[in-house]
Design a protein around this motif. Structure first.
Motif, PDB file in Angstrom:
ATOM      1  N   ASP A 133     -17.219   7.290  20.440  1.00 35.37           N
ATOM      2  CA  ASP A 133     -18.673   7.296  20.260  1.00 35.37           C
ATOM      3  C   ASP A 133     -19.421   6.923  21.527  1.00 35.37           C
ATOM      4  O   ASP A 133     -20.648   6.766  21.508  1.00 35.37           O
ATOM      5  N   SER A 134     -18.714   6.750  22.627  1.00 38.69           N
ATOM      6  CA  SER A 134     -19.339   6.401  23.901  1.00 38.69           C
ATOM      7  C   SER A 134     -18.468   6.925  25.030  1.00 38.69           C
ATOM      8  O   SER A 134     -17.291   7.268  24.836  1.00 38.69           O
ATOM      9  N   VAL A 135     -19.049   6.971  26.220  1.00 48.66           N
ATOM     10  CA  VAL A 135     -18.285   7.400  27.381  1.00 48.66           C
ATOM     11  C   VAL A 135     -17.141   6.421  27.632  1.00 48.66           C
ATOM     12  O   VAL A 135     -16.016   6.824  27.937  1.00 48.66           O
ATOM     13  N   GLU A 136     -17.437   5.140  27.469  1.00 48.29           N
ATOM     14  CA  GLU A 136     -16.414   4.124  27.713  1.00 48.29           C
ATOM     15  C   GLU A 136     -15.217   4.313  26.784  1.00 48.29           C
ATOM     16  O   GLU A 136     -14.059   4.181  27.206  1.00 48.29           O
ATOM     17  N   ALA A 137     -15.481   4.633  25.521  1.00 49.91           N
ATOM     18  CA  ALA A 137     -14.394   4.840  24.566  1.00 49.91           C
ATOM     19  C   ALA A 137     -13.571   6.073  24.932  1.00 49.91           C
ATOM     20  O   ALA A 137     -12.338   6.069  24.824  1.00 49.91           O
ATOM     21  N   ALA A 169     -13.002  10.184  38.585  1.00 48.01           N
ATOM     22  CA  ALA A 169     -12.946   9.471  39.856  1.00 48.01           C
ATOM     23  C   ALA A 169     -13.824   8.229  39.840  1.00 48.01           C
ATOM     24  O   ALA A 169     -13.448   7.187  40.394  1.00 48.01           O
ATOM     25  N   ASP A 170     -14.994   8.327  39.217  1.00 46.73           N
ATOM     26  CA  ASP A 170     -15.890   7.170  39.114  1.00 46.73           C
ATOM     27  C   ASP A 170     -15.260   6.028  38.326  1.00 46.73           C
ATOM     28  O   ASP A 170     -15.655   4.874  38.467  1.00 46.73           O
ATOM     29  N   ASN A 171     -14.299   6.355  37.481  1.00 43.42           N
ATOM     30  CA  ASN A 171     -13.614   5.348  36.678  1.00 43.42           C
ATOM     31  C   ASN A 171     -12.235   4.996  37.246  1.00 43.42           C
ATOM     32  O   ASN A 171     -11.380   4.450  36.540  1.00 43.42           O
ATOM     33  N   TYR A 243     -22.667   5.882  36.972  1.00 44.75           N
ATOM     34  CA  TYR A 243     -21.615   6.723  37.541  1.00 44.75           C
ATOM     35  C   TYR A 243     -22.151   7.378  38.811  1.00 44.75           C
ATOM     36  O   TYR A 243     -22.910   8.350  38.752  1.00 44.75           O
ATOM     37  N   GLU A 244     -21.730   6.863  39.939  1.00 43.59           N
ATOM     38  CA  GLU A 244     -22.341   7.243  41.214  1.00 43.59           C
ATOM     39  C   GLU A 244     -22.139   8.712  41.557  1.00 43.59           C
ATOM     40  O   GLU A 244     -23.091   9.411  41.918  1.00 43.59           O
ATOM     41  N   THR A 245     -20.893   9.191  41.464  1.00 45.34           N
ATOM     42  CA  THR A 245     -20.619  10.586  41.834  1.00 45.34           C
ATOM     43  C   THR A 245     -21.054  11.542  40.731  1.00 45.34           C
ATOM     44  O   THR A 245     -21.739  12.534  40.992  1.00 45.34           O
TER      45      THR A 245
END
Length: 323
Positions: A133-137, A169-171, A243-245
């Protein structure tokens, strides 16, 4: 007699130079769309053609010239006379293609940059029954999957490939191996692959995803765009999530002309685009396309340079080009 002929020649030169530019336009302008009819680029080009005409004072005729990933149309405009009567509905591919295929694509700086038109958002999406339900998940699931999670894209160095790779890459995940790219051709095929459960997620054009998000079959986790979409006000952008890139990646449309257009032509289009920016029809058509009008928001020359450098840098960082 020689003196008279010389005077006539000078007059003719004047008429084909600055004086001719000052009367611009005195005939229809051709807007080359470097992709086929019916797609997002074509719709944007036709919307511009319709809404620019009142301020321009002449018709704008759309000509579709697809092929070679947009390079056929781009090349035709880059090689056209610099008189303002042949212009290009440019897309992100005009910066991306030369960044990753420097030997075959039209160089990114082969144009006069008349102005940005719109952002065409990309959406990170999963099926509605997915547990994420989220980008983190989703990122956590990708990390746990050790390359087993899949995403659809039209190519590793296509815009919908770079969206996911930049996010990985951002992660601090390997952009090439943390998730597996499954290639499909065209936005409709990518969306169908996700709907059918053939892949786990996509990060692709909003235009192909919004009908399925609105129907409840897919859910949006993040938007790749300079600001939130009106149709998804609760979905944050990559920039907002830090998320920078990935925050620098997104689709767009712009108006280009051949290199070295006369100043009078550039000035005329500055006026025309300023008028289009507040045109209610233009804004409504952009909303229907799932686009965000960005006329006047950036310096297009600098933005095009930044986009080229972004994708060229990613191509080198990810191993598609030598450093």
């Amino acid at each position: 007699m020689k003196k008279l002929l010389g005077s006539i020649a000078l007059a003719m030169i004047a008429m084909t130079g600055p004086l001719a530019a000052q009367t611009y336009p005195d005939q229809a302008v051709t807007l080359v769309v470097p992709y086929g009819p019916g797609g997002a680029s074509d719709l944007a080009g036709r919307a511009l053609a319709e809404t620019a005409q009142p301020a321009l004072g002449q018709p704008v005729t759309v000509m579709n010239r697809p092929g070679a990933g947009g390079m056929n149309g781009a090349r035709s405009v880059a090689a056209a006379d610099a008189d303002g009567y042949t212009l290009l509905l440019a897309r992100v591919g005009m910066a991306l293609s030369p960044a990753v295929m420097p030997d075959s694509a039209v160089p990114w700086d082969s144009y006069t940059f008349l102005g940005m038109l719109e952002a065409t958002p990309m959406i990170l999406a999963v099926r509605s029954d997915a547990p994420h339900d989220s980008v983190e998940a989703l990122i956590a699931a990708i990390e746990d999957g050790k390359g087993g999670m899949t995403y659809a894209a039209s190519g590793a160095t296509a815009i919908d490939g770079f969206t996911t790779q930049a996010l990985l890459a951002d992660n601090d995940l390997d952009p090439l191996t943390a998730a597996t790219l499954v290639p499909y051709k065209g936005g409709g095929a990518l969306a169908t692959a996700l709907l059918g459960g053939h892949v786990d997620f996509v990060a692709m054009s909003a235009g192909s995803l919004m009908p399925h998000i609105e129907s409840g079959d897919l859910k949006a986790l993040m938007v790749f765009a300079p600001k939130r979409m009106d149709s998804l006000p609760d979905v944050a952008t990559a920039q907002e999530l830090g998320y920078e890139t990935a925050g620098q990646i997104g689709g767009w449309s712009a108006l280009y002309g051949p290199k070295d257009l006369p100043e009078a032509v550039v000035a005329k289009w500055n006026t025309v685009l300023a008028d289009v920016a507040t045109n209610e029809q233009w804004l409504e058509l952009a909303r229907r396309r799932g686009s965000i009008s960005t006329i006047g928001d950036v310096d297009m020359t600098e933005f095009a340079k930044q986009q080229y450098e972004l994708f060229n840098g990613l191509a080198k960082d990810f191993g598609y080009l030598p450093n």
